[in-house]
Design an enzyme around this catalytic site. Sequence first.
Site, PDB file in Angstrom:
ATOM      1  N   HIS A  81     -20.346  44.490 -34.107  1.00 17.03           N
ATOM      2  CA  HIS A  81     -19.040  44.821 -34.682  1.00 17.03           C
ATOM      3  C   HIS A  81     -18.718  43.793 -35.754  1.00 17.03           C
ATOM      4  CE1 HIS A  81     -15.013  46.615 -34.536  1.00 17.03           C
ATOM      5  NE2 HIS A  81     -14.555  45.394 -34.772  1.00 17.03           N
ATOM      6  N   ASP A 160      -5.340  51.865 -28.340  1.00 16.40           N
ATOM      7  CA  ASP A 160      -5.554  50.891 -29.416  1.00 16.40           C
ATOM      8  C   ASP A 160      -5.358  51.566 -30.769  1.00 16.40           C
ATOM      9  OD1 ASP A 160      -6.575  48.495 -30.834  1.00 16.40           O
ATOM     10  OD2 ASP A 160      -8.177  49.884 -31.342  1.00 16.40           O
ATOM     11  N   ARG A 167       0.518  48.602 -36.116  1.00 16.27           N
ATOM     12  CA  ARG A 167       0.297  47.225 -36.610  1.00 16.27           C
ATOM     13  C   ARG A 167       0.085  47.235 -38.114  1.00 16.27           C
ATOM     14  NH1 ARG A 167      -4.748  45.315 -33.517  1.00 16.27           N
ATOM     15  NH2 ARG A 167      -4.610  43.528 -34.885  1.00 16.27           N
ATOM     16  N   SER A 182      -7.934  44.519 -29.174  1.00 18.88           N
ATOM     17  CA  SER A 182      -8.287  45.745 -29.899  1.00 18.88           C
ATOM     18  C   SER A 182      -9.811  45.886 -29.990  1.00 18.88           C
ATOM     19  CB  SER A 182      -7.644  45.674 -31.291  1.00 18.88           C
ATOM     20  OG  SER A 182      -8.204  46.613 -32.151  1.00 18.88           O
ATOM     21  N   LYS A 186     -12.539  48.522 -27.351  1.00 22.88           N
ATOM     22  CA  LYS A 186     -13.427  49.576 -27.879  1.00 22.88           C
ATOM     23  C   LYS A 186     -14.889  49.270 -27.570  1.00 22.88           C
ATOM     24  CE  LYS A 186     -11.349  49.048 -31.730  1.00 22.88           C
ATOM     25  NZ  LYS A 186     -10.691  48.915 -32.975  1.00 22.88           N
TER      26      LYS A 186
HETATM   27  N1  URA Z   1     -10.949  45.365 -35.862  1.00 26.53           N
HETATM   28  C1  URA Z   1     -10.416  46.059 -34.841  1.00 26.53           C
HETATM   29  O1  URA Z   1     -11.029  46.959 -34.317  1.00 26.53           O
HETATM   30  N2  URA Z   1      -9.177  45.728 -34.425  1.00 26.53           N
HETATM   31  C2  URA Z   1      -8.459  44.737 -34.964  1.00 26.53           C
HETATM   32  O2  URA Z   1      -7.362  44.485 -34.532  1.00 26.53           O
HETATM   33  C3  URA Z   1      -9.026  44.029 -36.029  1.00 26.53           C
HETATM   34  C4  URA Z   1     -10.283  44.362 -36.456  1.00 26.53           C
END
Ligand code: URA
Length: 408
Positions: A81, A160, A167, A182, A186
Amino acid sequence: MINDVLNKKRLGLELSYVEIRDFFNGFLAGSVEDYQMSSLLMAICINGMSEEEVFALTKVFIDSGDILEWDNISGIKVDKHSTGGVGDKTTLIVGPIVAACGVPVVKMSGRGLGYTGGTIDKLESIPGYRVDLNEEEILSQVKNIGIVITSQTADLAPMDKMVYALRDVSGTVSSIPLIASSIMSKKIASGADKIIIDIKFGRGALLPNINAARKLSPLLKKIGKIYNREVKTIISPMDIPLGHNIGNSLEVMEAMDVLQGKEVNNSLVDLCYDLASEMISMGLNISKKEAMDMVYKVIENGEAYQKFLDLIKAQGGKIEKLQVSTFKQNIRANKSGIIKDINAINVAKLSMSLGAGRENEDDLINYDVGVRLEKLYGDHVKKGDILATLYLPSAKKIKVEDNIFVIN
Ligand code: URA
């Protein structure tokens, strides 16, 4: 209850798991309004969260959706990620390298919003490429060729998604506890055994400086530990775009160049090799040095590039039809010297203005446009040299502000 929670957080007090769960579940169900949620998010931004609160919020996010399991794929599944950056096409490069080294890659990626492009948009610039594989197709493709890059099948951490949208419009994106829960919700819901996270900091990133990135890193690892997932992090700067190309087809083309070993010694190549060797080391339980040797080998012998071609073909893409706009415009150096800066945000804004990104979720993007940086940080240039090529949406030339390159 809503006001009690808001007041507690306003005063910097710790919320319990039940308070967090009920407040956020209320938001999902519609009994907590946007303005109340924004108010809590802002209080979290200002007063932070304890680790216990972050763990609680992550659990609430995970529990809001499905949790995938990939037990019938043999081998250790390693996911990657990035917290997002300008010109970040690392997944397109790292995925095939890692798969060519025998580590299965099931990557569920997203679309871009704002200045950071999404891997799925980049892949969709290849005519025919399918991003909507179902679970059966994913399993069979991983068994056949060891790699899949698709969009999310299941509803992973839907809460999220809702909270992130708020946000985004309430000035509460850059909060370390919120970013940690967040990302990790995931990643855990998508079922990988081990996870590598590229934390970016700087002008073109969510986190402003290295200190913020260093705070986020241990938090991600601690959350991983609770769910029995090994998490490694790489902290990398994002003041200057990654590599040469910004824009969807252009980024795919650059990924192909890197996979064919045509590009060496730039920050993109270094980062990709670093990420790939970490993933291979985690997936095969070997040292990073051994993994790095494997990376060089699959680039040199063409296996990494072949894996990329296999991936595109397996998902229906016609790589020979990949194209960029034929309408071009140059940015030239107005003096001689060394390139001391390339402003990532201004490049991203320029690329967006050409149509390569979307400001709102349902905006259409133009895959063929973007910016190619012909010169990179540290290059010597002479007055009149081409610094960048713009790939335009039409024959009409545009006015470009002098806010990208600094030459000294
Ligand atoms: N990437 C994400 O998935 N969430 C965040 O809050 C920031 C970056």
